[in-house]
Design a protein around this motif. Structure first.
Motif, mmCIF file in Angstrom:
data_model
loop_
_atom_site.group_PDB
_atom_site.id
_atom_site.type_symbol
_atom_site.label_atom_id
_atom_site.label_comp_id
_atom_site.label_asym_id
_atom_site.label_seq_id
_atom_site.Cartn_x
_atom_site.Cartn_y
_atom_site.Cartn_z
ATOM 1 N N ARG A 104 4.295 7.643 9.841
ATOM 2 C CA ARG A 104 5.315 7.471 8.819
ATOM 3 C C ARG A 104 5.969 6.131 9.061
ATOM 4 N NH1 ARG A 104 8.069 12.262 6.322
ATOM 5 N NH2 ARG A 104 7.469 10.910 4.715
ATOM 6 N N ARG A 105 5.892 5.297 8.079
ATOM 7 C CA ARG A 105 6.440 3.953 8.194
ATOM 8 C C ARG A 105 7.511 3.771 7.133
ATOM 9 N NH1 ARG A 105 0.516 1.330 8.723
ATOM 10 N NH2 ARG A 105 0.061 2.259 10.718
ATOM 11 N N PRO A 106 8.571 3.053 7.446
ATOM 12 C CA PRO A 106 9.625 2.871 6.456
ATOM 13 C C PRO A 106 9.204 1.972 5.301
ATOM 14 C CG PRO A 106 10.116 1.623 8.429
ATOM 15 C CD PRO A 106 8.909 2.445 8.725
ATOM 16 N N PHE A 107 8.238 1.126 5.508
ATOM 17 C CA PHE A 107 7.782 0.232 4.459
ATOM 18 C C PHE A 107 6.311 0.495 4.171
ATOM 19 C CE2 PHE A 107 11.233 -1.984 6.585
ATOM 20 C CZ PHE A 107 12.085 -2.191 5.509
ATOM 21 N N ALA A 108 5.918 0.256 2.948
ATOM 22 C CA ALA A 108 4.531 0.474 2.556
ATOM 23 C C ALA A 108 3.631 -0.564 3.214
ATOM 24 C CB ALA A 108 4.412 0.375 1.041
ATOM 25 N N THR A 109 2.384 -0.197 3.440
ATOM 26 C CA THR A 109 1.443 -1.122 4.051
ATOM 27 C C THR A 109 0.110 -1.087 3.324
ATOM 28 O OG1 THR A 109 0.683 0.557 5.603
ATOM 29 C CG2 THR A 109 2.447 -0.884 6.354
ATOM 30 N N GLY A 110 -0.727 -2.038 3.614
ATOM 31 C CA GLY A 110 -2.108 -2.062 3.150
ATOM 32 C C GLY A 110 -2.267 -2.052 1.648
ATOM 33 N N TRP A 111 -3.034 -1.068 1.160
ATOM 34 C CA TRP A 111 -3.353 -0.991 -0.257
ATOM 35 C C TRP A 111 -2.121 -0.742 -1.107
ATOM 36 C CZ3 TRP A 111 -7.403 -3.207 -1.807
ATOM 37 C CH2 TRP A 111 -8.573 -3.192 -1.060
ATOM 38 N N THR A 112 -1.118 -0.084 -0.539
ATOM 39 C CA THR A 112 0.096 0.178 -1.312
ATOM 40 C C THR A 112 0.825 -1.121 -1.617
ATOM 41 O OG1 THR A 112 0.266 2.330 -0.236
ATOM 42 C CG2 THR A 112 2.213 1.539 -1.385
ATOM 43 N N VAL A 113 0.895 -2.019 -0.648
ATOM 44 C CA VAL A 113 1.524 -3.322 -0.888
ATOM 45 C C VAL A 113 0.724 -4.102 -1.919
ATOM 46 C CG1 VAL A 113 2.097 -5.547 0.163
ATOM 47 C CG2 VAL A 113 2.644 -3.437 1.361
ATOM 48 N N PHE A 114 -0.602 -4.068 -1.788
ATOM 49 C CA PHE A 114 -1.458 -4.738 -2.766
ATOM 50 C C PHE A 114 -1.199 -4.192 -4.168
ATOM 51 C CE2 PHE A 114 -5.441 -4.742 -5.189
ATOM 52 C CZ PHE A 114 -5.656 -6.107 -5.286
ATOM 53 N N ALA A 115 -1.155 -2.856 -4.294
ATOM 54 C CA ALA A 115 -0.910 -2.227 -5.595
ATOM 55 C C ALA A 115 0.467 -2.600 -6.128
ATOM 56 C CB ALA A 115 -1.046 -0.711 -5.479
ATOM 57 N N ALA A 116 1.467 -2.650 -5.254
ATOM 58 C CA ALA A 116 2.818 -3.003 -5.683
ATOM 59 C C ALA A 116 2.857 -4.428 -6.232
ATOM 60 C CB ALA A 116 3.797 -2.850 -4.527
ATOM 61 N N VAL A 117 2.225 -5.354 -5.533
ATOM 62 C CA VAL A 117 2.207 -6.745 -5.985
ATOM 63 C C VAL A 117 1.465 -6.858 -7.315
ATOM 64 C CG1 VAL A 117 1.310 -9.043 -5.438
ATOM 65 C CG2 VAL A 117 2.476 -7.718 -3.678
#
Length: 143
Positions: free
Chosen positions: A16-29
């Motif tokens: 559990r991470r407080p910030f999104a990582t990996g594909w989630t960051v890519f999708a957000a951008v």
């Protein structure tokens, strides 16, 4: 059975991470980028709807100003959902998938007005849906 520091079995460990990582960051951008493009598309259709060339016999006819409002509102919602994805919330993933699907549908119907632009946004939305579905935070440790 071996366990990690938190006491959970290693094979079932989730991070559990407080910030999104990996594909989630890519999708957000990509959602923020695609949403901004949809906002510009909507503003262009609302402000200068006489500049848009429309095929006469297109099946899905609609006033271009109406399409402009649809794209503007959808673009704003997509940008907001993209920003929410940075927090890594599951609801933001679900909303992001739903909004990207709606955006794909809207851009499919928008193809006769701006074909290249609409196809590019459809491709971006497809990649966003894939990234949101593929991005998991579950890790499997050695047993």
């Amino acid at each position: 059975m071996a366990s990690n520091v938190s006491g959970a079995p290693r094979g079932a460990q989730t991070t559990r991470r407080p910030f999104a990582t990996g594909w989630t960051v890519f999708a957000a951008v990509m959602m923020i980028f695609g949403g901004a493009m949809a906002i510009f598309e909507g503003i262009a259709a609302i402000a200068k709807d006489d500049l848009i060339v429309v095929t006469r016999d297109y099946t899905f006819k609609m006033n271009t100003t109406g399409w402009g409002w649809i794209h503007l509102i959808l673009g704003i919602l997509i940008v907001l959902a993209g920003m929410a994805l940075f927090a890594g919330a599951m609801w933001a993933r679900v909303v992001g998938i739903a909004l990207a699907g709606l955006a794909m549908l809207a851009n499919f119907l928008w193809i006769p007005y701006y074909p290249f632009w609409a196809i590019m946004l459809i491709a971006i939305d497809a990649v966003v849906i894939w990234a949101l579905c593929a991005g998991t935070t579950r890790t499997a440790g050695p047993d």
